[in-house]
Scaffold this active site. Structure first.
Site, short mmCIF file in Angstrom:
data_model
loop_
_atom_site.label_atom_id
_atom_site.label_comp_id
_atom_site.label_asym_id
_atom_site.label_seq_id
_atom_site.Cartn_x
_atom_site.Cartn_y
_atom_site.Cartn_z
N GLU A 267 -18.03 33.23 -21.30
CA GLU A 267 -18.45 32.23 -22.33
C GLU A 267 -18.64 30.79 -21.52
OE1 GLU A 267 -15.41 30.67 -25.27
OE2 GLU A 267 -17.06 29.62 -26.09
N CYS B 110 -16.21 30.57 -28.92
CA CYS B 110 -16.54 29.59 -30.02
C CYS B 110 -17.75 29.02 -29.89
CB CYS B 110 -15.64 28.37 -29.87
SG CYS B 110 -14.00 28.99 -30.77
N ASN C 47 -17.92 35.31 -34.26
CA ASN C 47 -16.78 35.46 -33.08
C ASN C 47 -15.37 35.59 -33.65
OD1 ASN C 47 -15.42 34.84 -30.65
ND2 ASN C 47 -15.20 32.86 -31.14
N GLU C 48 -14.77 34.26 -34.03
CA GLU C 48 -13.38 34.30 -34.46
C GLU C 48 -13.30 33.82 -35.84
OE1 GLU C 48 -11.01 31.52 -32.09
OE2 GLU C 48 -10.04 33.39 -31.13
O1 AHR Z 1 -11.31 31.71 -24.79
C1 AHR Z 1 -11.40 30.30 -25.19
C2 AHR Z 1 -11.68 30.28 -26.82
O2 AHR Z 1 -10.56 30.90 -27.45
C3 AHR Z 1 -12.93 31.23 -27.45
O3 AHR Z 1 -13.89 30.61 -27.46
C4 AHR Z 1 -12.28 31.47 -28.67
O4 AHR Z 1 -13.08 32.52 -29.33
C5 AHR Z 1 -10.72 31.38 -28.59
O5 AHR Z 1 -10.39 30.85 -29.74
#
Ligand code: AHR
Length: 662
Positions: free
Chosen positions: A50, A248, A379-380
């Protein structure tokens, strides 16, 4: 008298000896090479990338000029003017003006430099916390320039913090219209905090854009390339997959700020820059100069995956912005363009060169398909708003590309209401691989080494997509990549491996951090402008990935798995490629433990076993940039006798043992 003392001493010696022998009674760990439980997926251990902590711009992406195309919110951020004379606004050596061509351009701004006094005006770029320059190395400068009046020559200097010039060259833009001009600068000394000084000699007016400086020694010496030392660390892990571009960052703080892959491919100068969402995320680690140039875009991620032998795993926005921020959603009746992005991505990666997106890939220099097999939807994310969107994505992707394996998400937490909801819904929808995230204290990792023992073998497979033990608390800036965290991850990973029937992919997160520019800690690999270092966590990941094997075996002690009993955690695999039987074992106690590894089955074992062990002087020990590697793998060997190996496990250690078979 002497006689009595001697007797007492002998007695004491024998007693202590017996007690020690008793205390050190070896634990037997049995593995039967004939009893294969399942195949280990080649994707078992991979990488999560990321653009956080200056992981891309200022990190992996080797560009040294910050804000090269004047597109930051403040168009002169990172730049400074130098005037030999400045008497008033009207009477100075030169002037810079930013011109904005408007929203029909993806890179709308450029700088107009007017030079009134010969050798009197210059611009300086500070780089990303300075520029890392190495003695003897060559640096490639390029600029897009349009001379308007006169013909000022651009005199280039690499300058150290004391003002000493450590490399120079010049370019002479000529003629009319925009053209790219290049020069090479050889560095005469090594400096982590150099800057680039551009003097404009002569007088006149010149427009400039895309001011760029790259080291020549990028990974595979590619132009627009990546930092070789960082890629090497990734390649050394032999990762099964590379997940990109996050995290994120995929979702964005709002939908406008989401990652849009189409804006990251094609000519570098046409890629539209946006603010990096980590720019303002943490008040305690502000990063006002953090933007995404997308010089490292989807084409480069695919290429990187190919270079390091990893399956590419792109994760795309599902039309739902970060739920920790705005949680903006695109209405369901407007979601079609988001889905189209996913379908077009498959065409970009795998399509014939005669297709629209396949042709772009070929034009960018890669006519062969990238063979993408996995795609992540969101993603999350969490809640019904995610499931609703996942459904339409999955339907459309499977209709067009039935073999594409879809990764779905279970949200940010590994348990609780959000997790349980997502897991149930995704199971009911026959999801293939679900992404679970765990950022927790080391205790959680030790305790959860059995997490997957009772997971449904017929349900979705697991992608442990983001995990890292947090020495203090999640998002605490005090978190350290210490040995205790790494050891707890090793213990937990024996549980992931032991459950390879259901766990198909795993990756530590985040991957990279700039020692001066980070927002989130802990991270797997830290770097500054010149060097990088591996954390203990990196070595744990590397050992698991390098010795992942091809088939799972059971490692038991008295018919029980080793998942914390007496502080021991173990897993075992067979590797058909190297013909090795492999044991991974963690001793999470503060004492030496004697063990005997007994290998049963029909395979004929070699005479010696290779041992790699990892331990730290203290649980709080860390590795440091520029410091000695306090925690690094140590190799040794021992003999195999009667199909057994005696292993002395150091306190708080992780050990990998391999025996070749004939
Ligand atoms: O790894 C850091 C962050 O942690 C990532 O962007 C997210 O997916 C998670 O909350």
């Amino acid at each position: 008298m002497i006689h009595i003392k001697l007797k007492q001493a002998i007695l004491l010696f024998l007693t202590v000896g017996t007690l020690q022998a008793h205390a050190q009674k070896a634990t037997t760990i049995s593995v039967n090479t004939d009893k294969i439980i399942t195949e280990i997926q080649p994707t078992m251990w991979g990488l999560f990338f990321e653009d956080i902590n200056f992981g891309a711009d200022g990190g992996l992406y080797a560009e040294l000029v910050k804000n090269r195309s004047f597109e930051f919110d403040n168009p002169l951020m990172g730049w400074k003017e130098f005037q030999s004379e400045r008497f008033s606004v009207r009477n100075s050596s030169g002037r810079i003006m930013i011109i904005n061509r408007g929203s029909s351009y993806s890179n709308p701004r450029f700088a107009r430099v007017s030079v009134f006094k010969d050798k009197g005006y210059g611009l300086n770029n500070e780089g990303f916390k300075g520029m890392g320059i190495k003695q003897g190395n060559t640096y490639h400068f390029s600029v897009s320039a349009n001379p308007i009046e006169g013909n000022p020559v651009m005199r280039l200097e690499l300058v150290d913090p004391k003002g000493q010039v450590i490399g120079s060259a010049s370019v002479k833009p000529e003629g009319k219209g925009w053209n790219t001009y290049t020069a090479s600068i050889k560095a005469t000394s090594t400096e982590a905090k150099a800057t680039l000084q551009i003097w404009f000699d002569g007088t006149g007016v010149i427009d400039i854009d895309m001011v760029s400086l790259f080291p020549s020694d990028t990974w595979k010496n590619r132009p627009n390339g990546l930092r070789a030392d960082l890629v090497q660390k990734l390649a050394d892990m032999k990762p099964g997959f590379l997940r990109f571009p996050g995290g994120c960052i995929v979702e964005g703080r709002d939908l406008d700020n989401r990652y849009q892959w189409k804006k990251t491919v094609g000519k570098v100068e046409d890629r539209e820059m946006i603010i990096n969402r980590w720019n303002t995320e943490f008040a305690h680690r502000p990063a006002p100069d953090y933007f995404q140039s997308f010089g490292l875009g989807f084409f480069e991620y695919f290429l990187l995956s190919e270079d390091i032998g990893a399956e590419p795993l792109p994760i795309l926005s599902c039309g739902l912005a970060c739920q920790f921020n705005t949680a903006e959603v695109v209405p369901m009746d407007e979601i079609e363009p988001y889905i189209q992005d996913a379908l077009d991505l498959v065409e970009f990666a795998n399509g014939e060169v005669t297709t629209k997106w396949g042709k772009l890939r070929a034009d960018m220099g890669h006519p062969a398909p990238f063979n993408m097999k996995y795609i992540g939807v969101g993603n999350e994310q969490w809640g019904p708003q995610y499931i609703e969107r996942y459904k339409v994505f999955a339907k459309a992707i499977k209709e067009k590309y039935p073999d594409m394996i879809i990764i779905s998400g279970t949200g940010p937490f590994p348990e609780g209401e959000l997790f349980d909801y997502a897991k149930k819904e995704l199971k009911d929808l026959d999801a293939e691989i679900i992404d679970e995230h765990y950022y927790n204290k080391p205790e959680w990792f030790f305790k959860n080494a059995s997490r997957y023992d009772n997971y449904d073998r017929k349900g979705p497979k697991v992608f442990a997509g983001e995990y890292a033990a947090q020495s203090v608390a999640t998002v605490s800036p005090e978190n350290k990549n210490n040995w205790e965290c790494a050891l707890s991850e090793a213990a937990f990973m024996t549980g992931l491996e032991r459950n390879a029937e259901v766990v198909h992919m795993c990756s530590y997160a985040p991957l990279f951090a700039h020692a001066e520019g980070w927002q989130w800690t802990p991270d797997l690999i830290w770097f500054d402008n010149l060097a990088s270092y591996a954390t203990p966590n990196y070595y744990v990941q590397k050992l698991f990935a390098n010795y992942k094997g091809t088939h799972l075996l059971a490692a038991t002690s008295g018919n029980e798995k080793l998942a914390g009993k007496d502080g021991l955690y173990a897993s075992s695999v067979w590797d058909k490629n190297s013909s090795e039987v492999i044991l991974k074992i963690v001793n999470a106690t503060g004492k030496v433990q004697q063990t005997v590894w007994k290998v049963e089955g029909n395979k004929k074992l070699g005479k010696s076993a290779a041992i790699i062990s990892l331990t730290g002087p203290q649980l709080t020990s860390v590795n440091e940039i520029g410091g000695p590697e306090t925690i690094a793998p140590v190799e040794s060997s021992t003999t195999v006798k009667s199909k057994s190996v005696a292993l002395t496990l150091q306190p708080n250690s992780f050990t990998v043992v391999r025996i070749k078979t004939q």
